[in-house]
Motif scaffolding. Structure first.
Motif, PDB file in Angstrom:
ATOM      1  N   SER A   1       0.804  -1.223   0.000  1.00  0.00           N
ATOM      2  CA  SER A   1       0.000   0.000   0.000  1.00  0.00           C
ATOM      3  C   SER A   1       0.834   1.270   0.000  1.00  0.00           C
ATOM      4  CB  SER A   1      -0.941   0.001   1.207  1.00  0.00           C
ATOM      5  OG  SER A   1      -1.796  -1.114   1.179  1.00  0.00           O
ATOM      6  N   VAL A   2       1.805   1.359   0.910  1.00  0.00           N
ATOM      7  CA  VAL A   2       2.629   2.576   0.984  1.00  0.00           C
ATOM      8  C   VAL A   2       3.418   2.748  -0.298  1.00  0.00           C
ATOM      9  CG1 VAL A   2       4.486   3.740   2.228  1.00  0.00           C
ATOM     10  CG2 VAL A   2       2.751   2.456   3.500  1.00  0.00           C
ATOM     11  N   TRP A   3       4.008   1.663  -0.771  1.00  0.00           N
ATOM     12  CA  TRP A   3       4.781   1.728  -2.026  1.00  0.00           C
ATOM     13  C   TRP A   3       3.880   2.064  -3.206  1.00  0.00           C
ATOM     14  CZ3 TRP A   3       4.189  -1.129  -6.519  1.00  0.00           C
ATOM     15  CH2 TRP A   3       5.200  -0.985  -7.471  1.00  0.00           C
ATOM     16  N   GLY A   4       2.663   1.508  -3.219  1.00  0.00           N
ATOM     17  CA  GLY A   4       1.800   1.643  -4.380  1.00  0.00           C
ATOM     18  C   GLY A   4       1.407   3.061  -4.710  1.00  0.00           C
ATOM     19  N   LEU A   5       1.267   3.924  -3.696  1.00  0.00           N
ATOM     20  CA  LEU A   5       0.829   5.292  -3.967  1.00  0.00           C
ATOM     21  C   LEU A   5       1.842   6.059  -4.813  1.00  0.00           C
ATOM     22  CD1 LEU A   5      -1.184   7.554  -3.637  1.00  0.00           C
ATOM     23  CD2 LEU A   5      -0.140   8.114  -1.441  1.00  0.00           C
ATOM     24  N   PRO A   6       3.109   6.202  -4.387  1.00  0.00           N
ATOM     25  CA  PRO A   6       4.049   6.910  -5.244  1.00  0.00           C
ATOM     26  C   PRO A   6       4.407   6.128  -6.502  1.00  0.00           C
ATOM     27  CG  PRO A   6       5.182   5.999  -3.342  1.00  0.00           C
ATOM     28  CD  PRO A   6       3.717   5.819  -3.096  1.00  0.00           C
ATOM     29  N   ALA A   7       4.392   4.797  -6.425  1.00  0.00           N
ATOM     30  CA  ALA A   7       4.749   4.000  -7.601  1.00  0.00           C
ATOM     31  C   ALA A   7       3.788   4.264  -8.748  1.00  0.00           C
ATOM     32  CB  ALA A   7       4.758   2.513  -7.242  1.00  0.00           C
ATOM     33  N   MET A   8       2.505   4.352  -8.449  1.00  0.00           N
ATOM     34  CA  MET A   8       1.513   4.593  -9.498  1.00  0.00           C
ATOM     35  C   MET A   8       1.303   6.076  -9.770  1.00  0.00           C
ATOM     36  SD  MET A   8      -1.517   1.762  -9.094  1.00  0.00           S
ATOM     37  CE  MET A   8      -2.075   2.393  -7.497  1.00  0.00           C
ATOM     38  N   ALA A   9       1.409   6.888  -8.738  1.00  0.00           N
ATOM     39  CA  ALA A   9       0.925   8.267  -8.864  1.00  0.00           C
ATOM     40  C   ALA A   9       1.973   9.333  -8.564  1.00  0.00           C
ATOM     41  CB  ALA A   9      -0.279   8.460  -7.951  1.00  0.00           C
TER      42      ALA A   9
END
Length: 323
Positions: A142-150
């Motif tokens: 979850s934490v990684w996914g935010l900057p990774a996608m956006a």
């Protein structure tokens, strides 16, 4: 940002062409992508709503004219990010049909050579006994996914330094496209968790029970690993599908995020370093990656960042702003 959007559209069209050329049923594959994309659009929509609420509050401070201009840039960044994510997963799932998995034995040997004859996953599981490693699952997902996608959307919303924004848009592309597609194709590997299934034998026979004993197999990560394998075996397609270990996009995007945090404030450097270390640890601990996957990503992203920083310094005669 317009150039970023143009690149995203070209990348997406190229991904469709690759699917049509190298997959058995390209039309069906595209249909699978569209049917599985609903969750992705829901997540991005929720993120957009959060940004809209934040923008409303910010407008009270900076005024509607400034925010109107920023809103256009943010919308462009969001559209481009969606196309990049869709294109990436199309290409990643197609990579084994272009170059079959071949490099796992080499990366496994390199890992042992770098870690004094020991497999790095064994070292991470031994280290995990001293703390609740499974609590890092939410960081890895979850934490990684935010900057990774956006990350493009985030920096478009909060950063008025055009040179820095452009620099990190390039790094974002390097992480996803250069590392995740091009270099991945050159070193096609599946990772320790899939090694024995693909190659046969019992090279990583102890990894599967270790994942069960650690409890990681019962987490979201364990479920996703099985889902990715099923999509691969069924020659299917879904958002986020595709097996490719080298190099690690997870570590690459964590490092890009950490570098951005460090450029914004030196106080954020320790936070970014811990973030990268946690993602690198989990990538090995979960069996997704060889350690060399993460090391290579850090080297490539670090080299690209240093090169662009040096070019900016030479062009302007000063260090790029840290805030």
């Amino acid at each position: 940002m317009q150039n970023f959007l143009r690149f995203a559209l070209i990348y997406f069209v190229s991904a469709i062409a690759i699917v049509m050329v190298f997959r058995d049923d390209g039309v069906s594959i595209m249909g699978h992508l569209m049917s599985s994309s609903q969750v992705f659009f829901i997540v991005m929509g929720q993120f957009a709503l959060g940004l809209a609420l934040l923008a409303g509050l910010t407008t009270l401070v900076v005024g509607p004219k400034v925010m109107l201009g920023r809103a256009r840039v943010v919308a462009t960044a969001m559209i481009a990010s969606m196309f990049i994510q869709a294109a990436f997963t199309l290409i990643k799932t197609s990579l084994p049909y272009i170059v079959p998995f071949y490099a796992d034995p080499y990366f496994a040997q390199i890992d042992q050579a770098l870690h004094f004859g020991q497999d790095p996953w064994v070292l991470t599981h031994a280290l995990a006994e001293s703390f609740a490693a499974n609590q890092l699952v939410w960081v890895y997902v979850s934490v990684w996914g935010l900057p990774a996608m956006a990350l493009p959307v985030i920096i478009a919303a909060i950063d008025g330094n055009t040179a820095r924004v452009n620099r990190f848009l390039v790094l974002y592309v390097v992480g996803w496209v250069v590392l995740g597609n091009i270099i991945a194709l050159a070193g096609m590997s599946a990772g320790p968790v899939y090694y024995d299934r693909l190659i046969g034998g019992d090279r990583f026979a102890d990894l599967a029970p270790a994942l069960v004993d650690s409890g990681l197999k019962a987490t979201w990560i364990g479920n996703l690993q099985e889902s990715l394998w099923n999509v691969y075996v069924e020659r299917g397609q879904a958002i986020g599908s595709g097996i490719s270990a080298f190099p690690s996009v997870h570590v690459a995007m964590a490092f890009v995020t950490a570098l951005y945090m460090g450029e914004r404030s030196r106080l954020l450097i320790p936070v970014g370093a811990v973030f990268v270390a946690a993602i690198l640890f989990m990538s090995i601990y979960s069996g997704y990656h060889y350690a060399i996957d993460g090391y290579a990503s850090i080297i490539v992203i670090g080299a690209a960042w240093a090169y662009m920083r040096r070019r900016a310094t030479q062009a302007h005669g000063f260090q790029p702003a840290m805030a």
